[in-house]
Design a protein around this motif. Sequence first.
Motif, PDB file in Angstrom:
ATOM      1  N   VAL A 122       0.840  -1.203   0.000  1.00 17.52           N
ATOM      2  CA  VAL A 122       0.000   0.000   0.000  1.00 17.52           C
ATOM      3  C   VAL A 122       0.875   1.254   0.000  1.00 17.52           C
ATOM      4  N   LEU A 123       1.916   1.255   0.806  1.00 14.52           N
ATOM      5  CA  LEU A 123       2.814   2.406   0.888  1.00 14.52           C
ATOM      6  C   LEU A 123       3.455   2.708  -0.468  1.00 14.52           C
ATOM      7  N   PHE A 124       3.977   1.683  -1.129  1.00 10.11           N
ATOM      8  CA  PHE A 124       4.629   1.909  -2.416  1.00 10.11           C
ATOM      9  C   PHE A 124       3.626   2.242  -3.520  1.00 10.11           C
ATOM     10  N   ALA A 125       2.419   1.723  -3.422  1.00 17.43           N
ATOM     11  CA  ALA A 125       1.400   2.075  -4.403  1.00 17.43           C
ATOM     12  C   ALA A 125       0.994   3.544  -4.260  1.00 17.43           C
ATOM     13  N   VAL A 126       0.883   4.012  -3.032  1.00 15.42           N
ATOM     14  CA  VAL A 126       0.544   5.416  -2.799  1.00 15.42           C
ATOM     15  C   VAL A 126       1.691   6.312  -3.245  1.00 15.42           C
ATOM     16  N   LEU A 127       2.927   5.919  -2.917  1.00 15.78           N
ATOM     17  CA  LEU A 127       4.077   6.727  -3.314  1.00 15.78           C
ATOM     18  C   LEU A 127       4.255   6.743  -4.826  1.00 15.78           C
ATOM     19  N   ALA A 128       3.909   5.652  -5.505  1.00 13.00           N
ATOM     20  CA  ALA A 128       4.050   5.600  -6.959  1.00 13.00           C
ATOM     21  C   ALA A 128       3.095   6.572  -7.646  1.00 13.00           C
ATOM     22  N   THR A 129       1.949   6.822  -7.042  1.00 10.92           N
ATOM     23  CA  THR A 129       1.001   7.751  -7.651  1.00 10.92           C
ATOM     24  C   THR A 129       1.359   9.202  -7.346  1.00 10.92           C
ATOM     25  N   GLN A 130       2.206   9.431  -6.329  1.00  8.30           N
ATOM     26  CA  GLN A 130       2.569  10.791  -5.939  1.00  8.30           C
ATOM     27  C   GLN A 130       3.757  11.334  -6.714  1.00  8.30           C
ATOM     28  N   PHE A 131       4.615  10.442  -7.216  1.00  4.75           N
ATOM     29  CA  PHE A 131       5.832  10.898  -7.886  1.00  4.75           C
ATOM     30  C   PHE A 131       5.876  10.472  -9.308  1.00  4.75           C
TER      31      PHE A 131
END
Length: 131
Positions: A122-131
């Motif tokens: 979940v953390l990496f999926a959220v970060l992938a959409t932010q950057f």
Amino acid sequence: MGYREWDRSPDPQDEDEDEPTDYVGAFIATACWYVIPTIGYVIWAATLSSVPRPGCVNAFGVPCRAPRAEAFTKLLDGVPQLAVALALGISVAMFLGWATTGWRAWTIGFASAVLSAGIATVLFAVLATQF
């Protein structure tokens, strides 16, 4: 659980005793739940062909890399994410060892690996959409 020799019934003193949590064992078990699949991936990647597919070129006309090279590159690219997930897993194992009684090291390791893998996903999926 202790038994009295003459009647084979459980010893009441053993039922009330809580075993202390084996934190080191829980950390090792958590790491094993990450290392064993990684070893499986490395073995699978080593069995791939070291020759690129014939006629394969990318969008710029450069020949494709060999499947083995591609697999090992993806593994190396994923090492930071794997390290973060493992660090989360060890943190979760520490919390579960503190919060639970009666769980063995492998149970804590499995639970913390599953929870930390989900959190990391979940953390990496959220970060992938932010950057």
